[in-house]
Design an enzyme around this catalytic site. Structure first.
Site, short mmCIF file in Angstrom:
data_model
loop_
_atom_site.label_atom_id
_atom_site.label_comp_id
_atom_site.label_asym_id
_atom_site.label_seq_id
_atom_site.Cartn_x
_atom_site.Cartn_y
_atom_site.Cartn_z
N ALA A 56 15.66 8.72 4.70
CA ALA A 56 15.43 8.25 6.07
C ALA A 56 14.53 9.19 6.86
CB ALA A 56 16.76 8.09 6.80
N SER A 64 4.11 10.32 0.54
CA SER A 64 4.03 10.85 1.90
C SER A 64 2.66 10.62 2.52
CB SER A 64 4.32 12.35 1.89
OG SER A 64 4.08 12.91 3.17
N HIS A 66 1.44 12.54 4.57
CA HIS A 66 0.84 13.88 4.64
C HIS A 66 -0.06 14.15 3.44
CE1 HIS A 66 2.71 15.48 8.25
NE2 HIS A 66 3.81 14.85 7.89
N GLU A 119 10.13 9.70 14.47
CA GLU A 119 9.53 11.04 14.48
C GLU A 119 8.43 11.02 15.54
OE1 GLU A 119 8.08 12.15 10.62
OE2 GLU A 119 10.09 12.30 9.78
N HIS A 122 5.10 12.78 14.67
CA HIS A 122 4.31 12.39 13.50
C HIS A 122 3.22 11.40 13.93
CE1 HIS A 122 3.96 11.64 9.04
NE2 HIS A 122 3.35 10.57 9.52
#
Length: 154
Positions: A56, A64, A66, A119, A122
């Protein structure tokens, strides 16, 4: 922070604009290698006690954002990420990120769509054409914009 060149350039422009408006925005994370993401995910498994709980809040290595070089975790000063929404910097970036091609990727209330917990720190670079289109149409997630399902369950 390490990002793809276009994303890095737009991120620097956004940080400069924030600074000119009196806000201090930095980055706590950008590009992550496979190994770094694997370490990050395993850290969250350890902290949360299970892979289900980690899923989660963190993507598996290889999944990802990222790792694309298009995602950045923004911060201000020594503020912890989970307190970012308590800062004026959060409100500035929330209101202006689209101008630089970024979106708040995991917003409150959209976990069932994105597959991840909120988030507020993010941000994902998607280019100004799409980010401005999403903003003008009130679309809050990439999944809604493209009509795709939530992140996969593992």
């Amino acid at each position: 922070v390490s990002l793809r060149s276009e994303a890095a350039s737009k991120y620097k422009q956004m940080v400069s604009a924030a600074s000119a408006a009196g806000y201090s925005i930095g980055a706590s994370s950008g590009y992550r290698s496979y190994a770094t993401q694997e370490y990050t995910y395993n850290y969250w498994v350890k902290v949360n006690g299970s892979t289900a709980a980690a899923d989660a809040v963190s993507a598996h290595a290889g999944f990802s954002e990222h790792q694309t070089g298009l995602a950045v975790e923004v911060k201000t000063g020594n503020c912890s990420l989970d307190r970012f929404t308590d800062t004026p910097e959060y409100y500035w970036i929330r209101d202006h990120a689209h101008e630089y091609g970024f979106i708040e990727r995991y917003k409150v209330g959209y976990t069932n769509i994105t597959g991840f917990s909120p988030e507020a720190w993010h941000y994902r670079y998607i280019g100004t054409s799409i980010s401005n289109d999403m903003k003008s149409r009130g679309i809050n997630t990439l999944e809604q914009y493209y009509g795709t399902p939530a992140a996969p369950s593992y």
